[in-house]
Design a protein around this motif. Structure first.
Motif: not given
Length: 243
Positions: A48-62, A35-46
């Motif tokens: 990370t998202y971007t405003p594009l992911h926020a936009r995708a989540l907002g679109a999905f919920l709408a 439902i969301l694009p693939d997230a990025g990862r930090t050097a430690h594997g965490y």
């Protein structure tokens, strides 16, 4: 807060979760479901998202409000894998279903307006027996008995069988459904279009209770129509941002 996420910088799962009133697990689940694009990862594997992911989540919920969770998820998955035409087809299906719901509502309203009480021949439910048979009912409706049997096969009426004679016995609810079916057939509706109308009457418990629920039905149809528009606007914004 959700709007700020769509114009900020790098985001954490907790940022998306708080911005949209979700749990971080829900955000991760949405990403894993496509439902969301693939997230990025930090050097430690965490993640990370971007405003594009926020936009995708907002679109999905709408989209969920108008299309339902399953269809909304399918739309977003199609967009994220680049199958935009497939997403449009899914959106069209929801609009087509809403149009069919509106037609059903109009059919019920029209039938209720036209379904005036009529003089009932002897032998029908008006005689006080609470039941009638195929011949008298067909005569009352001005149709052939074979038509009533056809309606029975289509599920429009559901008479029981007399255990001694095997004759079809129509109770008051069956007579009501038959009268409603006659009105809708006069209005040009096909049997397959009448069946969901009869189902609505049965679920409401009759014509009078159904009349009382028509306004709520109207409101729900209108609310869904507006939700489809809102979802379309949010999806369009996401598509623009995706490029």
């Amino acid at each position: 807060m959700a709007r700020k996420l769509q114009s900020g910088g790098t985001l954490r799962p907790i940022d998306l979760a708080r911005g949209y009133g979700l749990s971080t697990q829900a955000v991760r689940n949405y990403e894993e479901a496509g439902i969301l694009p693939d997230a990025g990862r930090t050097a430690h594997g965490y993640r990370t998202y971007t405003p594009l992911h926020a936009r995708a989540l907002g679109a999905f919920l709408a989209l969920v409000s108008g299309h339902g969770h399953r269809a909304a998820a399918s739309i977003m998955r199609a967009v994220n894998r680049g199958a935009v035409d497939e997403a449009y087809r899914l959106i069209d299906e929801s609009h087509a279903q809403l149009l069919e719901d509106r037609r059903t509502l109009r059919a019920v309203e029209g039938a209720l307006r036209d379904l005036a009480p009529t003089a009932v021949p002897a032998g029908t439910v008006a005689s006080g027996s609470g039941r009638t048979f195929v011949g008298p009912l067909a005569a009352e409706l001005g149709i052939r008995p074979a038509t009533l049997r056809k309606w029975e096969r289509a599920g429009l009426v559901r008479p029981r069988r007399d255990p001694l004679t095997g004759y079809r016995v129509y109770d008051e609810a069956d007579v009501r459904d038959a009268r409603l079916a006659r009105q809708l057939r006069r209005g040009g509706y096909l049997l397959e279009q009448i069946a969901p109308v009869i189902a609505q009457v049965r679920s409401a418990g009759g014509l009078e209770p159904l009349e009382a629920t028509l306004r709520d039905w109207h409101d729900r149809v209108s609310a869904r129509g507006r939700a489809l528009l809102t979802g379309a606007a949010e999806l369009e914004a996401y598509l623009r941002e995706r490029g």
